[in-house]
Design an enzyme around this catalytic site. Structure first.
Site, PDB file in Angstrom:
ATOM      1  CG  ASP A 107      -0.249  -0.261   2.501  1.00 28.83           C
ATOM      2  OD1 ASP A 107       0.485   0.621   2.955  1.00 28.83           O
ATOM      3  OD2 ASP A 107      -0.415  -1.368   3.071  1.00 28.83           O
TER       4      ASP A 107
ATOM      5  CB  THR B 246      -0.464 -10.828   4.196  1.00 29.32           C
ATOM      6  OG1 THR B 246       0.553 -11.654   3.623  1.00 29.32           O
ATOM      7  CG2 THR B 246      -0.905  -9.835   3.151  1.00 29.32           C
ATOM      8  CG  ASP B 247      -2.800 -11.842   9.333  1.00 29.48           C
ATOM      9  OD1 ASP B 247      -2.315 -11.599  10.448  1.00 29.48           O
ATOM     10  OD2 ASP B 247      -3.690 -11.139   8.813  1.00 29.48           O
TER      11      ASP B 247
ATOM     12  CD  GLU C 109       3.542  -6.235  -2.232  1.00 28.14           C
ATOM     13  OE1 GLU C 109       3.583  -5.772  -1.075  1.00 28.14           O
ATOM     14  OE2 GLU C 109       2.875  -7.245  -2.548  1.00 28.14           O
TER      15      GLU C 109
ATOM     16  CG  ASP D 156       8.413 -14.937  -2.046  1.00 30.71           C
ATOM     17  OD1 ASP D 156       8.691 -14.503  -0.899  1.00 30.71           O
ATOM     18  OD2 ASP D 156       7.600 -15.847  -2.237  1.00 30.71           O
ATOM     19  N   GLY D 157       9.759 -11.816  -0.990  1.00 30.33           N
ATOM     20  CA  GLY D 157      10.691 -11.323   0.022  1.00 30.33           C
ATOM     21  C   GLY D 157      11.677 -12.370   0.487  1.00 30.33           C
TER      22      GLY D 157
ATOM     23  N   PRO E 170       0.493 -16.202   0.755  1.00 30.49           N
ATOM     24  CG  PRO E 170       0.230 -14.351  -0.659  1.00 30.49           C
ATOM     25  CD  PRO E 170      -0.536 -15.443   0.015  1.00 30.49           C
TER      26      PRO E 170
ATOM     27  CG  ASP F 176       3.794  -3.311   5.988  1.00 31.08           C
ATOM     28  OD1 ASP F 176       2.866  -3.923   6.545  1.00 31.08           O
ATOM     29  OD2 ASP F 176       3.632  -2.220   5.419  1.00 31.08           O
TER      30      ASP F 176
HETATM   31  N1  SAM Z   1      -0.438  -3.627   7.326  1.00 26.55           N
HETATM   32  C1  SAM Z   1      -0.877  -4.868   6.832  1.00 26.55           C
HETATM   33  C2  SAM Z   1      -1.266  -5.856   7.868  1.00 26.55           C
HETATM   34  O1  SAM Z   1      -0.590  -6.026   8.861  1.00 26.55           O
HETATM   35  O2  SAM Z   1      -2.288  -6.510   7.670  1.00 26.55           O
HETATM   36  C3  SAM Z   1       0.012  -5.421   5.796  1.00 26.55           C
HETATM   37  C4  SAM Z   1      -0.049  -4.537   4.616  1.00 26.55           C
HETATM   38  S1  SAM Z   1       0.778  -4.855   3.182  1.00 26.55           S
HETATM   39  C5  SAM Z   1      -0.599  -4.601   2.097  1.00 26.55           C
HETATM   40  C6  SAM Z   1       1.153  -6.590   3.076  1.00 26.55           C
HETATM   41  C7  SAM Z   1       1.811  -6.911   1.740  1.00 26.55           C
HETATM   42  O3  SAM Z   1       2.657  -8.057   1.873  1.00 26.55           O
HETATM   43  C8  SAM Z   1       0.832  -7.225   0.617  1.00 26.55           C
HETATM   44  O4  SAM Z   1       0.883  -6.196  -0.340  1.00 26.55           O
HETATM   45  C9  SAM Z   1       1.323  -8.562   0.057  1.00 26.55           C
HETATM   46  O5  SAM Z   1       1.235  -8.645  -1.351  1.00 26.55           O
HETATM   47  C10 SAM Z   1       2.757  -8.601   0.560  1.00 26.55           C
HETATM   48  N2  SAM Z   1       3.349  -9.938   0.632  1.00 26.55           N
HETATM   49  C11 SAM Z   1       2.752 -11.092   1.057  1.00 26.55           C
HETATM   50  N3  SAM Z   1       3.614 -12.109   0.966  1.00 26.55           N
HETATM   51  C12 SAM Z   1       4.783 -11.599   0.486  1.00 26.55           C
HETATM   52  C13 SAM Z   1       6.041 -12.159   0.173  1.00 26.55           C
HETATM   53  N4  SAM Z   1       6.274 -13.473   0.327  1.00 26.55           N
HETATM   54  N5  SAM Z   1       7.018 -11.341  -0.293  1.00 26.55           N
HETATM   55  C14 SAM Z   1       6.797 -10.002  -0.458  1.00 26.55           C
HETATM   56  N6  SAM Z   1       5.608  -9.424  -0.183  1.00 26.55           N
HETATM   57  C15 SAM Z   1       4.623 -10.209   0.275  1.00 26.55           C
END
Ligand code: SAM
Length: 285
Positions: A88, A159-160, A107, A139-140, A164, A157
């Site tokens: 975001d 997702t849960d 991201e 991928d991070g 992914p 930062d």
């Molecule tokens: N503030 C939020 C929360 O705690 O719920 C998280 C916000 S941010 C939108 C999370 C981002 O992590 C998403 O855009 C998602 O695409 C990204 N993401 C998920 N898995 C990932 C990975 N393996 N590598 C890089 N980014 C990843």
């Protein structure tokens, strides 16, 4: 999941929060996840991924200011920062309030970035156009494993830990983050709402304890991350940044002229005070 006029978050089997949907701006599946952006009169525009609220226009500052300024101010001289996830743009926006040389954001999903820039522009607020920002779609876990760069602060930062984002909670990933940090480097990882996601907070802290001289959790309170304090995992190769005296934290904030709505010197220091139920679950100090 949208049912009628309501978005129902299905993160927990025994507890649900619902937000009224005034208007759906986007709903589709990307290569990686199901994405919805909708409007709610109280929270503004809301981003959800795989049925879980990620951020809203009105309460995002409670999360983004705390995930960024606590490590950045405690470090005091961070020049190179890595953000994993954060699609975001809110975390990048806050990092760029500091005099960094470079902020790299890795991201997974370019659709999240494109949609948030279009439908929630106040989140990134021009951050993606800042010449200090580098945006990499990958991928991070792969990036952390393979990069030759070194960082003063790494912010996860994510997702849960379902879908992914799951790989971003593994021991191997944290070990790679520890390796790519500089001597006084700090790793921060979002580790869930303690009351609801105790296992996430405990395992994040356990993994960081094994990798860092100084490991703890600190807290923030985000209205749409329902049911109590959100924890952020802290790992640092040195005990010194966390021990920075309150007067010095206040001095650094003044010098930076940080414009914030949640974060301030008193909040910085008190964020490390853990309620008994969190401290005893994690053995954090
Ligand atoms: N503030 C939020 C929360 O705690 O719920 C998280 C916000 S941010 C939108 C999370 C981002 O992590 C998403 O855009 C998602 O695409 C990204 N993401 C998920 N898995 C990932 C990975 N393996 N590598 C890089 N980014 C990843």
């Amino acid at each position: 999941m949208i049912a009628g006029d309501w978005f129902e978050e299905t993160l927990y089997p025994q507890f649900r929060q619902s937000l009224k949907v005034d208007r759906v701006l986007y709903e589709d599946r990307s290569e990686f996840q199901h994405i919805v952006v909708f409007e709610n009169a109280l929270f503004g525009r809301v981003l959800t991924l795989d049925g879980v609220v990620q951020t809203t226009e009105k309460d995002e500052f409670c999360y983004h200011e705390m995930i960024v300024h606590v490590p950045m101010v405690a470090h005091g001289a961070a020049k190179r920062v890595l953000i994993i996830g954060g699609g975001d743009g809110g975390t990048l926006r806050e990092v760029l309030k500091h005099p960094v040389e470079k902020a790299t954001m890795v991201e997974l999903d370019d659709t999240v970035v494109t949609l948030c820039r279009e439908h929630m522009p106040s989140l990134s607020d021009g951050a993606f156009d800042d010449p200090r920002a580098e945006l990499i779609f990958a991928d991070g876990i792969d990036y952390a494993r393979s990069t030759a760069e070194r960082f003063d602060v790494v912010i996860v930062d994510s997702t849960d830990p379902i879908g992914p984002g799951e790989v971003l909670f593994t021991e191997a990933f944290y070990a790679d983050c520890a390796r790519i940090l500089t001597e006084r480097g700090i790793l921060i990882a979002q580790s869930g709402v303690a009351f609801m996601q105790k296992a996430e907070a405990v395992s994040t802290h356990d993994r960081m304890k094994g990798l860092f001289a100084d490991a703890t959790l600190y807290l923030t309170q985000v209205p749409t991350y329902a049911a109590g304090y959100m924890t952020l995992g802290w790992g640092c190769h040195s005990a010194e940044p966390r021990a920075t005296p309150p007067e010095e934290i206040a001095r650094r904030i003044d010098a930076l002229k940080l414009a914030t709505r949640y974060y301030n010197a008193a909040v910085h220091c008190s964020a490390f005070a853990l309620p008994g139920y969190i401290a005893s679950a994690c053995g954090a100090r």
